[in-house]
Design a protein around this motif. Structure first.
Motif, PDB file in Angstrom:
ATOM      1  N   PRO A 104       0.823  -1.196   0.000  1.00 25.78           N
ATOM      2  CA  PRO A 104       0.000   0.000   0.000  1.00 25.78           C
ATOM      3  C   PRO A 104       0.864   1.255   0.000  1.00 25.78           C
ATOM      4  CG  PRO A 104       0.158  -0.884   2.210  1.00 25.78           C
ATOM      5  CD  PRO A 104       0.885  -1.850   1.289  1.00 25.78           C
ATOM      6  N   PHE A 105       0.381   2.281  -0.576  1.00 25.64           N
ATOM      7  CA  PHE A 105       1.025   3.593  -0.557  1.00 25.64           C
ATOM      8  C   PHE A 105       2.405   3.614  -1.204  1.00 25.64           C
ATOM      9  CE2 PHE A 105      -2.329   4.288   2.281  1.00 25.64           C
ATOM     10  CZ  PHE A 105      -2.209   3.507   3.424  1.00 25.64           C
ATOM     11  N   TYR A 106       2.800   2.559  -1.903  1.00 23.61           N
ATOM     12  CA  TYR A 106       4.160   2.506  -2.431  1.00 23.61           C
ATOM     13  C   TYR A 106       4.452   3.654  -3.367  1.00 23.61           C
ATOM     14  CZ  TYR A 106       2.273   0.606  -6.747  1.00 23.61           C
ATOM     15  OH  TYR A 106       1.580   0.439  -7.902  1.00 23.61           O
ATOM     16  N   ASP A 107       3.417   4.172  -3.998  1.00 29.96           N
ATOM     17  CA  ASP A 107       3.642   5.281  -4.917  1.00 29.96           C
ATOM     18  C   ASP A 107       3.730   6.618  -4.188  1.00 29.96           C
ATOM     19  OD1 ASP A 107       0.975   5.084  -4.223  1.00 29.96           O
ATOM     20  OD2 ASP A 107       0.253   5.831  -6.155  1.00 29.96           O
ATOM     21  N   GLU A 108       3.455   6.598  -2.892  1.00 33.27           N
ATOM     22  CA  GLU A 108       3.475   7.841  -2.128  1.00 33.27           C
ATOM     23  C   GLU A 108       4.735   7.996  -1.278  1.00 33.27           C
ATOM     24  OE1 GLU A 108      -0.161   8.340   0.031  1.00 33.27           O
ATOM     25  OE2 GLU A 108      -1.347   7.564  -1.625  1.00 33.27           O
ATOM     26  N   ILE A 109       5.658   7.042  -1.329  1.00 35.05           N
ATOM     27  CA  ILE A 109       6.908   7.172  -0.584  1.00 35.05           C
ATOM     28  C   ILE A 109       8.054   7.220  -1.583  1.00 35.05           C
ATOM     29  CG2 ILE A 109       6.023   5.974   1.453  1.00 35.05           C
ATOM     30  CD1 ILE A 109       7.665   3.539   0.591  1.00 35.05           C
ATOM     31  N   SER A 110       9.154   7.772  -1.134  1.00 36.37           N
ATOM     32  CA  SER A 110      10.290   7.905  -2.049  1.00 36.37           C
ATOM     33  C   SER A 110      10.935   6.548  -2.301  1.00 36.37           C
ATOM     34  CB  SER A 110      11.331   8.865  -1.466  1.00 36.37           C
ATOM     35  OG  SER A 110      12.037   8.252  -0.409  1.00 36.37           O
ATOM     36  N   LEU A 111      11.543   6.426  -3.451  1.00 37.95           N
ATOM     37  CA  LEU A 111      12.245   5.200  -3.802  1.00 37.95           C
ATOM     38  C   LEU A 111      13.356   4.922  -2.792  1.00 37.95           C
ATOM     39  CD1 LEU A 111      12.792   2.855  -5.716  1.00 37.95           C
ATOM     40  CD2 LEU A 111      14.194   4.396  -7.090  1.00 37.95           C
ATOM     41  N   GLN A 112      14.051   5.969  -2.380  1.00 37.12           N
ATOM     42  CA  GLN A 112      15.143   5.808  -1.413  1.00 37.12           C
ATOM     43  C   GLN A 112      14.620   5.236  -0.096  1.00 37.12           C
ATOM     44  OE1 GLN A 112      18.183   6.312  -2.465  1.00 37.12           O
ATOM     45  NE2 GLN A 112      19.075   5.631  -0.562  1.00 37.12           N
ATOM     46  N   THR A 113      13.465   5.720   0.346  1.00 42.35           N
ATOM     47  CA  THR A 113      12.865   5.218   1.583  1.00 42.35           C
ATOM     48  C   THR A 113      12.475   3.753   1.425  1.00 42.35           C
ATOM     49  OG1 THR A 113      12.046   7.415   2.140  1.00 42.35           O
ATOM     50  CG2 THR A 113      10.986   5.566   3.238  1.00 42.35           C
TER      51      THR A 113
END
Length: 176
Positions: A104-113
């Motif tokens: 969930p929410f993978y598109d809302e967090i930075s790739l680095q995170t």
């Protein structure tokens, strides 16, 4: 010196050619090692071990297919072979959640995170997650490479996703 000449010189045991090959490809192969290792130091050790195997087997390369792909395959196999023998690769649980369960929410967090969360996964989960999600291996292929069952691979993937899901939820609550 072109790549074919560099490879031929390495086949002859030229240290200068080996150094050139190392400098040219170590960044790419280090990225692979880092993906499968617990930390940077371990990734460096795995890179070193991989190049030892590459230089040992370079005589087997017949200029059919990609040389970089050949080296990547050796690197992944070298790293996985090392971990295959370790105790923490054992079965966790044969029950698995649905493989279709997306983060969930993978598109809302930075790739680095997200990469940081993946790097923090327990080793057996990180290996399985990387192989399945990032490298496209099937559970059968993963089980063969890691010396486990396909059920264990599915279970480890489900557990990795659950851990990532929980970390993402916590991060989202801290942001909100």
């Amino acid at each position: 010196m072109d790549l074919e000449e560099l490879i031929n010189q390495c086949k002859k045991g030229s240290r200068q050619a080996q150094e050139s090959l190392y400098k040219k490809y170590s960044p790419v192969l280090f990225g692979i090692c880092l993906k499968y290792s617990r930390n940077k130091t371990e990734a460096e050790d795995n890179l070193h071990d991989s190049f030892i195997v590459i230089f040992d087997k370079i005589g087997q390369f017949r200029f059919k297919g990609s040389f970089e792909g050949w080296m990547k395959r050796i690197t992944v196999n070298t790293v996985l072979q090392k971990y295959r023998k370790e105790v923490y690769m054992n079965v966790v649980n044969e029950n698995s959640e649905s493989e279709e369960d997306e983060l969930p929410f993978y598109d809302e967090i930075s790739l680095q995170t997200l990469l940081g969360y993946i790097q923090d996964l327990p080793h057996k989960y990180r290996l399985t997650f990387n192989m399945y999600v990032l490298d496209g291996f099937t559970h059968q292929q993963i089980s063969e490479k890691l010396g486990t069952s396909a059920g264990t691979s599915k279970s480890n993937l489900a557990r990795a996703r659950a851990i990532l899901k929980e970390k993402i939820k916590k991060a989202k609550m801290n942001i909100a």
